[in-house]
Design a protein around this motif. Structure first.
Motif, short mmCIF file in Angstrom:
data_model
loop_
_atom_site.label_atom_id
_atom_site.label_comp_id
_atom_site.label_asym_id
_atom_site.label_seq_id
_atom_site.Cartn_x
_atom_site.Cartn_y
_atom_site.Cartn_z
N ALA A 177 0.82 -1.21 0.00
CA ALA A 177 0.00 0.00 0.00
C ALA A 177 0.86 1.27 0.00
N LYS A 178 1.99 1.24 0.74
CA LYS A 178 2.82 2.46 0.83
C LYS A 178 3.52 2.75 -0.50
N ILE A 179 3.95 1.68 -1.18
CA ILE A 179 4.61 1.88 -2.49
C ILE A 179 3.57 2.38 -3.51
N GLU A 180 2.37 1.85 -3.41
CA GLU A 180 1.30 2.29 -4.33
C GLU A 180 0.99 3.78 -4.12
N GLU A 181 0.98 4.18 -2.86
CA GLU A 181 0.71 5.59 -2.52
C GLU A 181 1.81 6.49 -3.11
N LEU A 182 3.04 6.00 -2.98
CA LEU A 182 4.21 6.74 -3.50
C LEU A 182 4.12 6.88 -5.02
N LYS A 183 3.73 5.79 -5.69
CA LYS A 183 3.61 5.83 -7.16
C LYS A 183 2.46 6.74 -7.56
N LYS A 184 1.39 6.70 -6.78
CA LYS A 184 0.23 7.55 -7.08
C LYS A 184 0.66 9.02 -7.12
N ASP A 185 1.46 9.39 -6.14
CA ASP A 185 1.98 10.76 -6.05
C ASP A 185 2.88 11.09 -7.24
N LEU A 186 3.80 10.16 -7.52
CA LEU A 186 4.79 10.38 -8.58
C LEU A 186 4.12 10.54 -9.95
N THR B 196 6.06 -7.56 -15.19
CA THR B 196 4.70 -8.13 -15.12
C THR B 196 3.63 -7.06 -15.37
N GLY B 197 4.03 -5.80 -15.42
CA GLY B 197 3.06 -4.72 -15.66
C GLY B 197 2.47 -4.18 -14.38
N VAL B 198 3.35 -3.79 -13.45
CA VAL B 198 2.86 -3.36 -12.13
C VAL B 198 2.32 -1.93 -12.09
N ASN B 199 2.50 -1.18 -13.20
CA ASN B 199 2.11 0.24 -13.14
C ASN B 199 0.78 0.56 -13.82
N PHE B 200 0.11 -0.46 -14.35
CA PHE B 200 -1.15 -0.22 -15.08
C PHE B 200 -2.14 0.65 -14.31
N SER B 201 -2.25 0.38 -13.01
CA SER B 201 -3.30 1.07 -12.25
C SER B 201 -3.02 2.57 -12.11
N HIS B 202 -1.80 3.00 -12.51
CA HIS B 202 -1.47 4.42 -12.37
C HIS B 202 -1.61 5.19 -13.68
N TYR B 203 -1.99 4.51 -14.75
CA TYR B 203 -2.08 5.20 -16.04
C TYR B 203 -3.48 5.75 -16.27
N LYS C 189 -6.76 -7.37 -16.92
CA LYS C 189 -7.50 -6.78 -15.79
C LYS C 189 -7.69 -5.28 -15.94
N PHE C 190 -7.07 -4.69 -17.00
CA PHE C 190 -7.16 -3.23 -17.17
C PHE C 190 -7.69 -2.87 -18.56
N PRO C 191 -8.98 -3.14 -18.80
CA PRO C 191 -9.53 -2.84 -20.12
C PRO C 191 -9.60 -1.34 -20.40
N ASN C 192 -9.39 -0.51 -19.38
CA ASN C 192 -9.42 0.95 -19.56
C ASN C 192 -8.14 1.48 -20.22
N ILE C 193 -7.15 0.58 -20.42
CA ILE C 193 -5.88 0.98 -21.05
C ILE C 193 -5.65 0.11 -22.28
N GLN C 194 -5.18 0.72 -23.37
CA GLN C 194 -4.88 -0.10 -24.55
C GLN C 194 -3.41 -0.48 -24.53
N ALA C 195 -3.12 -1.60 -23.89
CA ALA C 195 -1.73 -2.02 -23.74
C ALA C 195 -1.36 -3.01 -24.84
N GLU C 196 -0.27 -2.71 -25.54
CA GLU C 196 0.16 -3.57 -26.65
C GLU C 196 0.99 -4.75 -26.14
N GLU C 197 1.24 -5.69 -27.06
CA GLU C 197 2.12 -6.84 -26.76
C GLU C 197 3.51 -6.33 -26.37
N ILE C 198 4.22 -7.12 -25.56
CA ILE C 198 5.60 -6.73 -25.21
C ILE C 198 6.49 -6.80 -26.45
N LEU C 199 7.25 -5.73 -26.69
CA LEU C 199 8.30 -5.78 -27.71
C LEU C 199 9.54 -6.32 -27.01
N VAL C 200 10.00 -7.50 -27.43
CA VAL C 200 11.12 -8.11 -26.72
C VAL C 200 12.43 -7.50 -27.20
#
Ligand SMILES: C[S@@+](CC[C@H](N)C(=O)[O-])C[C@H]1O[C@@H](n2cnc3c(N)ncnc32)[C@H](O)[C@@H]1O
Length: 263
Positions: free
Chosen positions: A54-63, A92-99, A124-135
């Motif tokens: 929760a604390k890291i999420e709060e920090l990212k929310k601010d950033l 793994t895509g940990v920042n989706f919820s902040h976009y 889990k984030f249909p509100n974002i149009q996330a493309e395939e990973i470019l390796v």
């Protein structure tokens, strides 16, 4: 001398099968170890980030808060009130919820074993149009056009990047003029007076190669602010701080750097 040579030759001819098997095993390990390490690391990151702190999420929310005020320089995206984000080392895509809703997300990561975790997560984030990973690595993003990205994001990546200057050049190349780079990194202990022991352990574990071996090249003893400041951004706002997490494992990566830079 001839006697010794004879004994060696006899030993080799008697053990030729075992020698061939041992050489085969070394060859196999050499070929498959990097792949096994990368597979292990992707799994480790999946387990490590499954439960959000929760604390890291709060920090990212601010950033990331200012991202919602960014207006795309692409007229089509502007009409849709959307922006194009490039995340480097997406894992793994940990920042989706902040976009912001409607964001178009382009992502790169050199480790293909993240794909399945990333794909499960992006559903889990249909509100974002996330493309395939470019390796690919952040140093080699030729497929991303010049001046095409409104926002670049990188979290906990520079610790394992070999070409930090090249990656900065690539970020500057793909960002639109005025585009923004958001960063969050764990760094080397910056207060050697009060936390000298942490600094020494970080140096030791990195120099003997144990930490990089276990965690896909991650170095505990880097400070990325000078590299970002020297890269040629028009503005850099960076802050060193301690991540608000006190678990035993986190002690070595508690010193952090966060901030933004503008092209
Ligand atoms: C510690 S993980 C962080 C993943 C994710 N950004 C996060 O915050 O959880 C480091 C990530 O950087 C990626 N990586 C390593 N070297 C890279 C490089 N040269 N360019 C881009 N990504 C890289 C790894 O594959 C991994 O996904």
């Amino acid at each position: 001398m001839a006697e010794v040579d004879h004994r060696i030759a006899t030993w080799i001819s008697n053990n030729v099968l075992y020698i061939a098997l041992a050489l085969g095993l070394v060859w196999f390990l050499k070929k498959s170890l990097p792949n096994l390490r990368r597979r292990w690391f992707a799994y480790f990151m999946y387990m490590f980030t499954k439960e959000k702190d929760a604390k890291i999420e709060e920090l990212k929310k601010d950033l990331f808060a200012s991202m919602k005020d960014i207006v795309s320089q692409d007229p089509e995206l502007r009409k849709q009130n959307s922006i194009r984000i490039l995340e480097i080392g997406v894992g793994t895509g940990v920042n989706f919820s902040h976009y912001p809703d409607g964001s178009r997300l382009v992502v790169v990561d050199p480790n293909p074993h993240f794909k399945s975790y990333y794909n499960d997560n992006r559903k889990k984030f249909p509100n974002i149009q996330a493309e395939e990973i470019l390796v690919t690595t952040g140093e080699k993003m030729d497929m991303v056009p010049d001046n095409s990205i409104d926002v670049v994001v990188m979290t906990l990546v520079l610790c394992s990047v070999t070409g930090t200057e090249e990656i900065m050049k690539e970020i500057l190349r793909v960002l639109v003029p005025g585009g923004k780079f958001y960063f969050l990194e764990h760094i080397r202990e910056f207060d050697s007076e009060n936390h000298g022991t942490r600094q020494k352990i970080q140096d030791l574990l990195t120099r003997i190669g144990l930490w990089p071996f276990l965690f896909d090249g991650c170095c505990l003893n880097r400070d990325m602010l000078p590299v970002i400041e020297a890269a040629g951004f028009s503005k850099v706002n960076g802050e060193r701080f301690y991540a608000p997490v006190n678990s035993f494992f986190f002690q070595l990566i508690k010193p952090h750097l966060k901030g933004t830079a503008e092209k």
